[in-house]
Design an enzyme around this catalytic site. Structure first.
Site, PDB file in Angstrom:
ATOM      1  N   LEU B 166     -10.354 -11.807  -3.129  1.00  0.00           N
ATOM      2  CA  LEU B 166     -11.728 -11.594  -3.593  1.00  0.00           C
ATOM      3  C   LEU B 166     -12.774 -11.978  -2.554  1.00  0.00           C
ATOM      4  O   LEU B 166     -12.552 -12.854  -1.727  1.00  0.00           O
ATOM      5  CB  LEU B 166     -11.985 -12.449  -4.843  1.00  0.00           C
ATOM      6  CG  LEU B 166     -11.032 -12.267  -6.022  1.00  0.00           C
ATOM      7  CD1 LEU B 166     -11.448 -13.189  -7.159  1.00  0.00           C
ATOM      8  CD2 LEU B 166     -11.039 -10.830  -6.489  1.00  0.00           C
ATOM      9  N   TRP B 168     -16.855 -13.363  -1.738  1.00  0.00           N
ATOM     10  CA  TRP B 168     -17.664 -14.427  -2.318  1.00  0.00           C
ATOM     11  C   TRP B 168     -18.976 -13.949  -2.921  1.00  0.00           C
ATOM     12  O   TRP B 168     -19.725 -14.729  -3.479  1.00  0.00           O
ATOM     13  CB  TRP B 168     -17.951 -15.523  -1.278  1.00  0.00           C
ATOM     14  CG  TRP B 168     -18.373 -15.041   0.090  1.00  0.00           C
ATOM     15  CD1 TRP B 168     -17.611 -15.073   1.222  1.00  0.00           C
ATOM     16  CD2 TRP B 168     -19.627 -14.468   0.488  1.00  0.00           C
ATOM     17  NE1 TRP B 168     -18.303 -14.560   2.291  1.00  0.00           N
ATOM     18  CE2 TRP B 168     -19.545 -14.178   1.874  1.00  0.00           C
ATOM     19  CE3 TRP B 168     -20.812 -14.173  -0.185  1.00  0.00           C
ATOM     20  CZ2 TRP B 168     -20.591 -13.601   2.592  1.00  0.00           C
ATOM     21  CZ3 TRP B 168     -21.866 -13.595   0.529  1.00  0.00           C
ATOM     22  CH2 TRP B 168     -21.747 -13.318   1.899  1.00  0.00           C
ATOM     23  N   LYS B 192      -6.543 -14.719  -4.920  1.00  0.00           N
ATOM     24  CA  LYS B 192      -7.054 -15.612  -3.879  1.00  0.00           C
ATOM     25  C   LYS B 192      -8.567 -15.461  -3.873  1.00  0.00           C
ATOM     26  O   LYS B 192      -9.114 -14.501  -3.355  1.00  0.00           O
ATOM     27  CB  LYS B 192      -6.494 -15.258  -2.499  1.00  0.00           C
ATOM     28  CG  LYS B 192      -6.977 -16.223  -1.422  1.00  0.00           C
ATOM     29  CD  LYS B 192      -7.242 -15.487  -0.134  1.00  0.00           C
ATOM     30  CE  LYS B 192      -8.067 -16.233   0.867  1.00  0.00           C
ATOM     31  NZ  LYS B 192      -9.359 -16.751   0.436  1.00  0.00           N
ATOM     32  N   SER B 246     -14.607  -7.880   4.043  1.00  0.00           N
ATOM     33  CA  SER B 246     -15.065  -7.233   5.275  1.00  0.00           C
ATOM     34  C   SER B 246     -14.066  -6.188   5.774  1.00  0.00           C
ATOM     35  O   SER B 246     -12.867  -6.276   5.500  1.00  0.00           O
ATOM     36  CB  SER B 246     -15.278  -8.282   6.369  1.00  0.00           C
ATOM     37  OG  SER B 246     -14.030  -8.751   6.816  1.00  0.00           O
ATOM     38  N   GLU B 268     -11.525  -2.414  -0.406  1.00  0.00           N
ATOM     39  CA  GLU B 268     -12.929  -2.084  -0.687  1.00  0.00           C
ATOM     40  C   GLU B 268     -13.739  -2.943   0.269  1.00  0.00           C
ATOM     41  O   GLU B 268     -13.711  -4.170   0.154  1.00  0.00           O
ATOM     42  CB  GLU B 268     -13.243  -2.372  -2.156  1.00  0.00           C
ATOM     43  CG  GLU B 268     -14.443  -1.614  -2.663  1.00  0.00           C
ATOM     44  CD  GLU B 268     -15.745  -2.332  -2.365  1.00  0.00           C
ATOM     45  OE1 GLU B 268     -16.381  -1.986  -1.349  1.00  0.00           O
ATOM     46  OE2 GLU B 268     -16.098  -3.233  -3.119  1.00  0.00           O
ATOM     47  N   CYS B 303     -21.964  -5.202  -0.868  1.00  0.00           N
ATOM     48  CA  CYS B 303     -21.458  -4.164   0.019  1.00  0.00           C
ATOM     49  C   CYS B 303     -22.144  -2.830  -0.227  1.00  0.00           C
ATOM     50  O   CYS B 303     -22.189  -1.984   0.655  1.00  0.00           O
ATOM     51  CB  CYS B 303     -19.945  -4.039  -0.104  1.00  0.00           C
ATOM     52  SG  CYS B 303     -19.405  -3.889  -1.790  1.00  0.00           S
ATOM     53  N   LYS B 353     -25.515 -16.379  10.510  1.00  0.00           N
ATOM     54  CA  LYS B 353     -25.215 -14.998  10.933  1.00  0.00           C
ATOM     55  C   LYS B 353     -26.398 -14.083  10.580  1.00  0.00           C
ATOM     56  O   LYS B 353     -26.835 -13.288  11.412  1.00  0.00           O
ATOM     57  CB  LYS B 353     -23.938 -14.521  10.228  1.00  0.00           C
ATOM     58  CG  LYS B 353     -23.508 -13.130  10.679  1.00  0.00           C
ATOM     59  CD  LYS B 353     -22.485 -12.492   9.756  1.00  0.00           C
ATOM     60  CE  LYS B 353     -22.646 -10.976   9.818  1.00  0.00           C
ATOM     61  NZ  LYS B 353     -22.072 -10.277   8.695  1.00  0.00           N
ATOM     62  N   GLU B 393     -23.501  -4.105   9.293  1.00  0.00           N
ATOM     63  CA  GLU B 393     -23.717  -4.659   7.958  1.00  0.00           C
ATOM     64  C   GLU B 393     -24.191  -6.107   8.116  1.00  0.00           C
ATOM     65  O   GLU B 393     -23.487  -6.941   8.680  1.00  0.00           O
ATOM     66  CB  GLU B 393     -22.411  -4.628   7.161  1.00  0.00           C
ATOM     67  CG  GLU B 393     -22.590  -5.110   5.739  1.00  0.00           C
ATOM     68  CD  GLU B 393     -21.306  -5.042   4.937  1.00  0.00           C
ATOM     69  OE1 GLU B 393     -20.250  -5.406   5.486  1.00  0.00           O
ATOM     70  OE2 GLU B 393     -21.366  -4.629   3.762  1.00  0.00           O
TER      71      GLU B 393
END
Lengths: 305, 499
Positions: B166, B168, B192, B246, B268, B303, B353, B393
């Site tokens: 999964l 976050w 997970k 990612s 995905e 996303c 980031k 992204e």
């Protein structure tokens, strides 16, 4: 958060030396502690049933644990037994253990109450919260009346502190269950005559009263099985130990034997507190005979004979 | 929502939560076998919320053994579908009963606003599980039009032991998207959760158990990618992995599958999703509201966020004026304050980031600042088509604006990306809308709105945004099942039968 403790080796539930009036002989206890440190065991338990905790008040037990912690002086980890009939007493012992910076607590089922698994688990979690130290569970249905079953084990998983179990049921299926379904709980042998089987199933530690007076021999079995993985040698050592196990477990005079064993090694242990009585002459002689043979046999095995 | 609490009430609730810290394997909470833990931090405050079991490959192995046992003995996989439905509906009800606790836990753990947790994440999670539960006993197998001498059945069977990895950004909702169809199909799952956000998955496992999902069927193994994700991806007895996250990590899962047992992999992944606004778009206020929502909802940590605005130059100024007006309403701050629409970014590493993208020569039309090591202002930038801001992204509240001259250039610009998850097109011309929707290479194209469809529509991506399947809708069930043909000979003539 508390660090997880890895139990590796021989953990000795120390005897409590008494005089004939039932007073603790502190000097003698100090010598027992020093002897254990010198003889290569890996940890000491204060306030276990071998220490006759059921005859002691909470205050006495805390005093004994603190004394032990003090005398160990960091040379070996101390585990404080918290088993009592009353939860508040266990909590007091747990809090005391935390205060004295014990390395772990031993948490048992309260005797006589016969709690359900849920009740027992919640009791453990309550005692655990009071200490917030690593916990070794103590499963001894023979004396407590109930098993720490799957529901219990599932529920205590809510705490990260629960990291080991001293398994003293004698039921080999419990060893299989623990090894296979609860790998996160370190299995510690609490059933002396099954030590070889425990090690075969991956146990890395053994809580054994016999190590009060035969520490080197118990360490030898641990080393052969858990460290060297040499089960052929392990079986020979275990075989040599079996007569002692029979005397300890089947004679009904467990603590009396351990105390006499300590005296045989030149230390003072004194008589047990009532209702128990010291060994009679015949019992002493039988134990001495068994120990003599055992020591020489194991010495030969470890010397490679 | 009328039943939101006040900030103080949420704060009080937060202090009362009992946070799950251990892995959930074979029906019970367990520390990692190594005893290791990692800290789960509240990104809004920097405080440690809990020390979570840091599992490793030995815990993965154990979970797989238990999941396999459960799958093979059929305690869940062979239950009549209607019985699985009952349990999953009970599960959804238990989540409903604990929804407030879960919303607060989610907000604390992820930095998401309580407003979103209460109005989107938790209710959508419940809705998703209910939908898949209700679907279980309404999916029929098929009989093929084979010859008179044969009967051929096409049946679906649960794929087996499934690893669900999964992200976050929607810890609960992505869990629901995966466990909904996987459990409905009869699989055993090993979840997970993302290292940053493990709490609600761990709590849900307990509720699942309470609802009656048998032990071993629903396991949650928290930990890092290398310690848990990779062993799961490489495990020889895991039949499938469904991953959301990612593109870079998704690529690794394909390697793991190729290197191990060729397990099925569904991915995905990322997106750089365009909002194409043509000059004939109606009601620019509404368009602006959709664009802003698409870009800044969930702090842009989505996303399918519409992070690229592609606008025809004739209407650009008019649209930008409205976009800036709408964006100003997205107030930023303490996630537990229900007035706030923009909370904290998930972690300080991710914050750094996102901030790195703000150090740019691009024209800042709005925002561009960060606060307290956790918050990034909703930011609108005028960018060059070749810049990183137009291509990469960012996964933060950053909207990059590109200007075009005409429909064809807009579509070409929309497609000028390695990703293909979602897109929007705004126009009053039906032909252009449909031509555009067809021409844009993305899994979901919305017309005159930003959106992702709903539970009834497939969600997933083209190109480097997706691989191997779709979440949501009945298509999601397909991912967690294997297709089997059962071919039966009915002929009497023995010669023909063997010929």
């Amino acid at each position: 958060m508390t660090p997880r403790l890895t139990f590796e080796g021989i953990y000795t539930p120390a005897v409590t030396p008494y005089d004939t009036d039932g007073n603790v002989v502190w000097d003698a206890l100090e010598k027992v502690i020093d002897h254990l440190v010198a003889s290569g065991v890996h940890g000491v338990i204060s306030g276990g049933s071998t220490g006759e905790n059921y005859t002691q008040t909470v205050e006495e037990r805390l005093e004994l644990a603190l004394f032990t912690k003090d005398k160990l002086a960091g040379r070996l980890p101390l585990i404080v037994g918290t088993g009592t009939m009353r939860t508040p007493d266990s909590i007091a012992l747990a809090e005391g253990a935390a205060k004295m910076d014990a390395e772990a607590i031993l948490v048992a089922t309260p005797p006589y109450a016969v709690p359900t698994e849920r009740e027992n688990a919640l009791n453990v979690l309550t005692i655990d919260r009071a200490a917030d130290l690593p916990v070794m569970l103590y499963n001894y249905p023979g004396r407590m009346g109930v098993n720490m079953g799957e529901e219990f084990l599932d529920r205590v998983g809510r705490s990260r502190n629960v990291c080991a179990i001293k398994e003293s049921s004698g039921d080999i299926n419990r060893v299989h269950l623990l090894a296979r379904d609860y790998p996160h709980i370190q299995m510690s042998c609490g059933m002396d005559d099954q030590a070889l089987e425990f090690f075969a199933w991956g146990a890395r530690s053994w809580v054994c009263a016999g190590s009060n007076f035969l520490p080197e021999e118990h360490v030898a079995l641990y080393k052969a099985c858990a460290v060297e993985g040499d089960f052929t040698k392990g079986r020979k050592i275990m075989s040599a130990m079996m007569p002692l196990m029979r005397v300890l477990e089947q004679g009904g005079k467990f603590i009396q034997c351990v105390k006499h064993g300590v005296e045989m090694s030149g230390l003072y242990a004194g008589p047990p507190r009532p209702p128990l009585k010291a060994l009679n002459k015949d019992d002493k002689r039988q134990l001495e005979q068994v120990v003599r043979v055992l020591k020489s046999t194991i010495a030969d095995i470890t010397a490679g004979a | 929502m009328t039943d939101l609490l006040t900030r103080d009430e949420y704060k009080a609730l937060a202090t009362k939560l009992t946070l799950p810290v251990n892995a959930f394997i074979d029906g019970s909470y367990r520390p990692a076998q190594s005893g290791k833990t990692f800290s789960s931090v509240n990104p809004a405050t920097g405080e440690t919320l809990a020390d979570i079991a840091a599992c490793g490959s030995e815990d993965v192995d154990f979970a797989v053994i238990k999941a396999r046992e459960a799958f093979e003995d059929g305690r869940w996989s062979k239950l009549p579908p209607g019985d699985r439905k009952d349990v999953l509906i009970r599960f959804a009800k238990l989540i409903t009963r604990n929804r407030r606790e879960l919303a607060v836990m989610e907000s604390l753990d992820s930095g998401k606003t309580i407003f979103d947790c209460e109005t989107v994440d938790v209710p959508e999670t419940i809705h998703c599980l209910k939908w898949h539960a209700e679907a279980i006993d309404k999916i029929y197998d098929q009989v093929s039009p084979a010859s008179d001498d044969h009967i051929a059945m096409i049946v679906r069977e649960p794929v087996g032991v499934v690893g669900l990895v999964l992200p976050w950004n929607f810890p609960l909702l992505m869990l629901a998207w995966k466990i909904g169809p996987a459990l409905a199909a009869g699989c055993s799952v090993i979840v997970k959760p993302a290292e940053e956000t493990s709490l609600t998955a761990l709590r849900l496992a307990e509720l699942a158990m309470e609802a009656g999902i048998p032990r071993g069927v629903f396991n949650v193994v928290p930990g890092t990618g290398p310690e848990v994700g990779e062993p799961l991806g490489r495990h020889m007895d895991v039949d499938m992995v469904s991953f959301t996250g990612s593109t870079e990590t998704g690529r690794r899962f394909l390697h793991y599958a190729a290197d191990s047992n060729l397990k099925e992999v569904v991915l995905e992944m990322g997106g750089k999703n365009p909002s194409v606004v043509l000059r004939d778009a109606e009601n620019l206020d509404r368009v602006a509201a959709h664009v802003v929502n698409g870009a800044f909802w969930n702090m842009g940590e989505n996303c399918s966020a519409s992070s690229r605005l592609i606008v025809e130059e004739e209407i650009k100024d008019a649209l930008m004026e409205r976009i800036l007006a709408h964006a100003r309403e997205w107030t930023l701050g303490d996630p537990l304050d229900p007035e706030h629409r923009v909370g904290a970014l998930v972690s300080s590493a991710h914050f750094q980031k996102v901030c790195s993208y703000l150090e740019t020569d691009a024209d800042v039309l709005m925002g561009g600042k960060s606060h307290d090591g956790a918050y990034v202002e909703p930011t609108v930038l005028e960018v060059d088509a070749s810049s990183a801001l137009a291509r990469e992204e960012i996964f933060g509240p950053v909207l990059s604006v590109l200007t075009v001259r005409g429909f064809d250039e807009a579509i070409a610009m929309a497609n000028a990306t390695d990703y293909g998850l979602a897109a929007s097109i705004f126009t009053s011309n039906t032909k252009k809308a449909l031509r555009g929707a067809r021409a844009i290479r993305a899994g979901t194209v919305t017309v005159n709105c930003f959106g992702e469809g709903d539970i009834t529509t497939p969600f997933g991506g083209y190109k480097q945004s997706g691989f191997g399947g779709r979440d949501n809708s009945l298509s999601a069930h397909d991912q967690y099942t294997q297709l089997k043909t059962i071919w039966v000979d009915l002929s009497d003539d023995e010669d023909e039968a063997v010929g």
